[in-house]
Design an enzyme around this catalytic site. Sequence first.
Site, PDB file in Angstrom:
ATOM      1  N   ASP A  10      63.738  49.320  39.695  1.00  0.00           N
ATOM      2  CA  ASP A  10      62.728  48.296  39.992  1.00  0.00           C
ATOM      3  C   ASP A  10      62.861  47.962  41.472  1.00  0.00           C
ATOM      4  OD1 ASP A  10      60.797  46.220  39.604  1.00  0.00           O
ATOM      5  OD2 ASP A  10      62.396  44.743  39.459  1.00  0.00           O
ATOM      6  N   SER A  11      61.910  47.173  41.981  1.00  0.00           N
ATOM      7  CA  SER A  11      62.038  46.715  43.363  1.00  0.00           C
ATOM      8  C   SER A  11      63.173  45.707  43.504  1.00  0.00           C
ATOM      9  CB  SER A  11      60.725  46.056  43.805  1.00  0.00           C
ATOM     10  OG  SER A  11      60.409  44.991  42.937  1.00  0.00           O
ATOM     11  N   CYS A  73      59.251  48.736  36.397  1.00  0.00           N
ATOM     12  CA  CYS A  73      58.466  47.997  37.391  1.00  0.00           C
ATOM     13  C   CYS A  73      57.001  48.332  37.138  1.00  0.00           C
ATOM     14  CB  CYS A  73      58.891  48.455  38.788  1.00  0.00           C
ATOM     15  SG  CYS A  73      57.855  47.809  40.118  1.00  0.00           S
ATOM     16  N   GLU A 152      63.037  36.005  43.005  1.00  0.00           N
ATOM     17  CA  GLU A 152      64.174  36.650  43.679  1.00  0.00           C
ATOM     18  C   GLU A 152      64.989  35.635  44.484  1.00  0.00           C
ATOM     19  OE1 GLU A 152      65.495  39.815  43.883  1.00  0.00           O
ATOM     20  OE2 GLU A 152      64.108  40.775  42.486  1.00  0.00           O
ATOM     21  N   CYS A 180      54.472  42.128  34.900  1.00  0.00           N
ATOM     22  CA  CYS A 180      55.458  42.347  35.960  1.00  0.00           C
ATOM     23  C   CYS A 180      56.818  42.098  35.318  1.00  0.00           C
ATOM     24  CB  CYS A 180      55.227  41.377  37.111  1.00  0.00           C
ATOM     25  SG  CYS A 180      56.545  41.384  38.350  1.00  0.00           S
ATOM     26  N   HIS A 182      59.473  41.084  36.421  1.00  0.00           N
ATOM     27  CA  HIS A 182      60.156  39.854  36.844  1.00  0.00           C
ATOM     28  C   HIS A 182      59.772  38.648  35.970  1.00  0.00           C
ATOM     29  CE1 HIS A 182      61.159  41.956  40.588  1.00  0.00           C
ATOM     30  NE2 HIS A 182      61.943  40.942  40.915  1.00  0.00           N
TER      31      HIS A 182
HETATM   32  N1  DGL Z   1      59.100  43.942  38.955  1.00  0.00           N
HETATM   33  C1  DGL Z   1      58.026  44.498  39.754  1.00  0.00           C
HETATM   34  C2  DGL Z   1      56.825  44.740  38.855  1.00  0.00           C
HETATM   35  O1  DGL Z   1      57.035  44.825  37.653  1.00  0.00           O
HETATM   36  C3  DGL Z   1      57.796  43.610  40.928  1.00  0.00           C
HETATM   37  C4  DGL Z   1      57.006  44.253  42.018  1.00  0.00           C
HETATM   38  C5  DGL Z   1      57.211  43.637  43.368  1.00  0.00           C
HETATM   39  O2  DGL Z   1      58.277  43.894  43.957  1.00  0.00           O
HETATM   40  O3  DGL Z   1      56.292  42.951  43.837  1.00  0.00           O
HETATM   41  O4  DGL Z   1      55.700  44.884  39.277  1.00  0.00           O
END
Ligand code: DGL
Length: 268
Positions: A10-11, A73, A152, A180, A182
């Site tokens: 993931d990011s 992600c 974050e 998402c 997150h």
């Molecule tokens: N967890 C990522 C997603 O599901 C976040 C993307 C981001 O870094 O903006 O889209």
Amino acid sequence: MDDRPIGVFDSGVGGLTVLHECLVTMPAEDFVYLGDHARLPYGPRPLDEIRRFAHEIALYLEAQGVKLIVVACNAATSAALPALQESLAVPVVGVITPEASAAVRATRNRRVGLLATQATVEAGRYEKLVRTLDAGIRFTAVACPALVPLIEAGEQTVDAVREYAAPLQAAGCDTVILGCTHYPLIRPVFERIFGRDVTLVFSAEETAREVADTLARKGWENEPGRLGDYRFLTTGDPVVFRELGERFLQLPLGDVERVSVSELERAA
Ligand code: DGL
């Protein structure tokens, strides 16, 4: 039997919601998780740039000897899933399809909402999948640029969620996709704002099931009965990642290793 680990990326920390379900569903498997914190957030970036990042990470993980890759992600899944599946030798599982079909199953008034990053909204994959299953559904998508950075940073998200939820509430959506990885980390905030009458959909559990099914189909499960291990990599600060990750995952992360962006670029 196959004792290679499973790669998850993931990011940032959002993919831990998917990793958690994978650990519960497949306790005997080993996992290696990569958070691309140096390039977070992905959401505001163009889709072809996110596609390039996803390729670099997937090839890096493949070179680490993983047997399957989970794109934990939604932005990276939106931008890159078919391309990754075409170009990698190992199976690649993403996160969007299970949510779209769960939303169509859940809605009673055929009004479905989506909260996601700009990239995921722009890519339009959810809308396409939902409409393939039921072309009569009224679909409302809202991009939420502030949420990933706030999560974050471990900061308060209530006001931002209230603002992003308003258009979906005005449209009368009885089902909202949290598109998402997150967002389930702040699930109580969404539950408080949408209340009991709205079904919240996210796919971590079904994604884990898809991974388990893929391993079973191929006969690639690890030895049953063993307790699997996990390790963590980040392109950002390992101390910050460990602190936030332990808070969200509620498990010890151990030593987080740092991998540089140029190592990822070299893998591609
Ligand atoms: N967890 C990522 C997603 O599901 C976040 C993307 C981001 O870094 O903006 O889209």
